[in-house]
Design an enzyme around this catalytic site. Structure first.
Site, PDB file in Angstrom:
ATOM      1  N   ILE A 157     -54.614   3.428 -20.933  1.00  0.00           N
ATOM      2  CA  ILE A 157     -55.180   3.457 -22.141  1.00  0.00           C
ATOM      3  C   ILE A 157     -56.758   3.992 -22.239  1.00  0.00           C
ATOM      4  CG2 ILE A 157     -56.552   1.170 -21.665  1.00  0.00           C
ATOM      5  CD1 ILE A 157     -54.936   1.920 -24.744  1.00  0.00           C
TER       6      ILE A 157
ATOM      7  N   SER B 126     -63.060   5.514 -11.229  1.00  0.00           N
ATOM      8  CA  SER B 126     -61.597   5.345 -10.883  1.00  0.00           C
ATOM      9  C   SER B 126     -61.233   5.612  -9.559  1.00  0.00           C
ATOM     10  CB  SER B 126     -60.973   5.992 -12.117  1.00  0.00           C
ATOM     11  OG  SER B 126     -59.644   5.329 -12.246  1.00  0.00           O
ATOM     12  N   ARG B 127     -60.357   4.945  -8.842  1.00  0.00           N
ATOM     13  CA  ARG B 127     -60.164   5.458  -7.316  1.00  0.00           C
ATOM     14  C   ARG B 127     -59.408   6.592  -7.460  1.00  0.00           C
ATOM     15  NH1 ARG B 127     -56.600   0.200  -6.396  1.00  0.00           N
ATOM     16  NH2 ARG B 127     -56.114   1.320  -8.298  1.00  0.00           N
TER      17      ARG B 127
ATOM     18  N   LYS C 249     -58.466  -5.860 -23.461  1.00  0.00           N
ATOM     19  CA  LYS C 249     -57.732  -7.096 -23.405  1.00  0.00           C
ATOM     20  C   LYS C 249     -56.648  -7.202 -22.294  1.00  0.00           C
ATOM     21  CE  LYS C 249     -53.829  -6.479 -24.376  1.00  0.00           C
ATOM     22  NZ  LYS C 249     -52.635  -5.703 -23.870  1.00  0.00           N
TER      23      LYS C 249
ATOM     24  N   ASP D 247     -48.722  -9.671 -21.959  1.00  0.00           N
ATOM     25  CA  ASP D 247     -49.585  -8.326 -22.190  1.00  0.00           C
ATOM     26  C   ASP D 247     -49.588  -7.685 -23.336  1.00  0.00           C
ATOM     27  OD1 ASP D 247     -51.472  -6.117 -20.651  1.00  0.00           O
ATOM     28  OD2 ASP D 247     -49.834  -5.307 -22.000  1.00  0.00           O
TER      29      ASP D 247
HETATM   30  P1  NAP Z   1     -52.910   1.737 -16.165  1.00  0.00           P
HETATM   31  O1  NAP Z   1     -52.374   2.688 -16.851  1.00  0.00           O
HETATM   32  O2  NAP Z   1     -52.508   1.207 -14.909  1.00  0.00           O
HETATM   33  O3  NAP Z   1     -54.364   1.978 -15.674  1.00  0.00           O
HETATM   34  C1  NAP Z   1     -55.449   1.060 -15.253  1.00  0.00           C
HETATM   35  C2  NAP Z   1     -56.056   1.761 -14.339  1.00  0.00           C
HETATM   36  O4  NAP Z   1     -57.004   0.737 -13.533  1.00  0.00           O
HETATM   37  C3  NAP Z   1     -55.388   2.508 -13.109  1.00  0.00           C
HETATM   38  O5  NAP Z   1     -54.744   3.770 -13.472  1.00  0.00           O
HETATM   39  C4  NAP Z   1     -56.270   2.380 -11.872  1.00  0.00           C
HETATM   40  O6  NAP Z   1     -57.103   3.714 -11.698  1.00  0.00           O
HETATM   41  C5  NAP Z   1     -57.350   1.468 -12.159  1.00  0.00           C
HETATM   42  N1  NAP Z   1     -57.086   0.228 -11.447  1.00  0.00           N
HETATM   43  C6  NAP Z   1     -58.308  -0.510 -10.573  1.00  0.00           C
HETATM   44  N2  NAP Z   1     -57.793  -1.293  -9.863  1.00  0.00           N
HETATM   45  C7  NAP Z   1     -56.535  -1.334  -9.973  1.00  0.00           C
HETATM   46  C8  NAP Z   1     -55.562  -2.324  -9.504  1.00  0.00           C
HETATM   47  N3  NAP Z   1     -55.784  -3.251  -8.697  1.00  0.00           N
HETATM   48  N4  NAP Z   1     -54.170  -1.879  -9.717  1.00  0.00           N
HETATM   49  C9  NAP Z   1     -53.888  -1.031 -10.674  1.00  0.00           C
HETATM   50  N5  NAP Z   1     -54.770  -0.112 -11.289  1.00  0.00           N
HETATM   51  C10 NAP Z   1     -56.330  -0.530 -11.001  1.00  0.00           C
HETATM   52  O7  NAP Z   1     -53.094   0.326 -17.192  1.00  0.00           O
HETATM   53  P2  NAP Z   1     -53.407   0.500 -18.949  1.00  0.00           P
HETATM   54  O8  NAP Z   1     -52.086   0.398 -19.637  1.00  0.00           O
HETATM   55  O9  NAP Z   1     -54.166   1.450 -19.050  1.00  0.00           O
HETATM   56  O10 NAP Z   1     -53.857  -0.786 -19.065  1.00  0.00           O
HETATM   57  C11 NAP Z   1     -55.079  -1.182 -18.523  1.00  0.00           C
HETATM   58  C12 NAP Z   1     -55.754  -2.465 -19.582  1.00  0.00           C
HETATM   59  O11 NAP Z   1     -55.623  -1.900 -20.692  1.00  0.00           O
HETATM   60  C13 NAP Z   1     -54.683  -3.621 -19.485  1.00  0.00           C
HETATM   61  O12 NAP Z   1     -55.230  -4.874 -19.736  1.00  0.00           O
HETATM   62  C14 NAP Z   1     -53.921  -3.549 -20.801  1.00  0.00           C
HETATM   63  O13 NAP Z   1     -53.574  -4.656 -21.290  1.00  0.00           O
HETATM   64  C15 NAP Z   1     -54.897  -2.880 -21.688  1.00  0.00           C
HETATM   65  N6  NAP Z   1     -54.268  -2.091 -22.627  1.00  0.00           N
HETATM   66  C16 NAP Z   1     -53.179  -1.133 -22.583  1.00  0.00           C
HETATM   67  C17 NAP Z   1     -52.589  -0.576 -23.667  1.00  0.00           C
HETATM   68  C18 NAP Z   1     -51.524   0.367 -23.096  1.00  0.00           C
HETATM   69  O14 NAP Z   1     -50.823   0.692 -24.095  1.00  0.00           O
HETATM   70  N7  NAP Z   1     -51.143   0.799 -22.031  1.00  0.00           N
HETATM   71  C19 NAP Z   1     -52.978  -0.916 -24.705  1.00  0.00           C
HETATM   72  C20 NAP Z   1     -53.985  -1.816 -25.130  1.00  0.00           C
HETATM   73  C21 NAP Z   1     -54.577  -2.337 -24.074  1.00  0.00           C
HETATM   74  P3  NAP Z   1     -57.290   4.278 -10.383  1.00  0.00           P
HETATM   75  O15 NAP Z   1     -56.128   4.056  -9.701  1.00  0.00           O
HETATM   76  O16 NAP Z   1     -57.916   5.497 -10.561  1.00  0.00           O
HETATM   77  O17 NAP Z   1     -58.269   3.354  -9.931  1.00  0.00           O
END
Ligand code: NAP
Length: 309
Positions: free
Chosen positions: A15, A37-38, A91, A169
């Protein structure tokens, strides 16, 4: 014109890349000054692998947008608030209502801005839908939110863990629109939660709700839908039917398309954040999270076949 607010983006994943980076770049009231970010990195800004180091070394970065998964967001938000930064939460705002309320209290005490975002509330059809409904009596509401988890959350292990929300989610997006359209309290009467035998969070959920004045509301969430995806809210009123389709981006009145256009949800989020920062006000509405919590509290568990990515 006043100087742009220096902002850090935290948790460089899907996101952050898809929506936050382009939306911040398109808003001259913000300057993306750092990424935390890690593993992820953003070009042309300071990159930090550790949030504490970032807070220590960047006292001039006034605002942070937390895009990490919900289970690690609370600690980061708490530290950012204690360090006097304005905080935008993706969110869902936290894993529990207790965490969410603790953040709101801490932000109020510290005098910082807390913005608990619900991106679906910025979908094109939501504000006109609310205006249309204001002059009508709602008779029933049917929510159908069915998508393919393999397509939208490939390899996201955290989403299946405790605190990851599973099908809630995306489902909480529908509930964020519902609570933006209905001012009355909403009560969850029953829920059925389908857990794959090998997973800790539900892959589908079926909720029976009602408003305090007994308007019936049903909500079907399912992550197993292949082919066309469905994100619809249908509202019957005394003067016709309103349908929000495609996650709120299309509005139909009695079957006639009234609103549609390019996605502006995250541009809307950053516009609101800029205004909140300027007026030093917070926006932290946890009603969607409360409905999810209540669905789990009264949920009847069903075990379904194992899910593999
Ligand atoms: P994601 O692709 O997994 O990205 C989250 C990032 O957070 C990871 O790449 C990771 O980067 C970091 N992170 C830090 N601590 C972590 C942990 N314990 N476990 C996993 N990742 C960790 O997730 P996302 O889809 O972007 O979603 C993140 C948030 O945005 C969620 O709450 C989701 O509901 C919301 N959201 C997502 C979307 C969508 O379409 N994907 C849409 C709207 C809202 P590092 O490894 O570099 O630290």
């Amino acid at each position: 014109m006043s100087k742009p607010v220096k902002l850090a983006l935290v948790g460089i994943g899907k996101i952050a890349r898809d929506q936050h980076i382009p939306s911040i770049a398109g808003d001259d009231r913000f300057e993306l000054a750092a990424a935390v970010s890690r593993n992820g990195r953003v070009d042309d800004v300071e990159n930090y692998g550790d949030f504490d180091v970032f807070l220590r070394d960047c006292p001039d970065v006034q605002a942070v947008s937390l895009c990490t998964p919900p289970e690690v967001r609370f600690d980061m938000a708490r530290k950012a608030i204690a360090a006097g930064r304005d905080v935008l939460l993706e969110k869902p705002p936290a894993t529990t209502l207790g965490e969410a309320k603790a953040l709101a209290d801490a932000a109020a005490r510290a005098g910082v801005v807390l913005f608990a975002t619900w991106h679906s509330r910025f979908a094109l059809g939501v504000v006109p839908a609310r205006a249309w409904l204001a002059k009508r009596e709602i008779r029933s509401i049917v929510i159908t939110w069915k998508e393919d988890v393999r397509r939208w959350h490939p390899g996201q292990a955290w989403i299946w863990e405790a605190g990851g929300f599973g099908v809630f989610d995306p489902g909480i997006n529908a509930l964020s629109i519902l609570t933006a359209l209905v001012d009355e309290e909403i009560i969850v009467d029953r829920s059925r939660l389908a857990f794959p035998a090998n997973r800790k969070q539900p892959i589908a959920a079926s909720l029976v709700m009602r408003t305090a004045s007994r308007v019936p509301i049903t909500c079907e969430l399912d992550w197993r839908q292949e082919g066309p995806q469905t994100w619809d809210i249908e509202i019957e009123t005394d003067l016709g039917k309103l349908t929000l389709s495609k996650g709120g981006s299309e509005l139909y009145i009695s079957g006639q398309l009234e609103e549609s256009g390019p996605d502006r949800e995250y541009a809307g989020i950053y516009d609101r954040f800029a205004k909140l920062i300027q007026s030093r006000q917070s926006d932290a509405d946890f009603r969607p999270l409360q409905l999810v919590a209540d669905a789990f509290l009264c949920g009847e568990r069903q075990e379904v076949e194992p899910f593999h990515d």
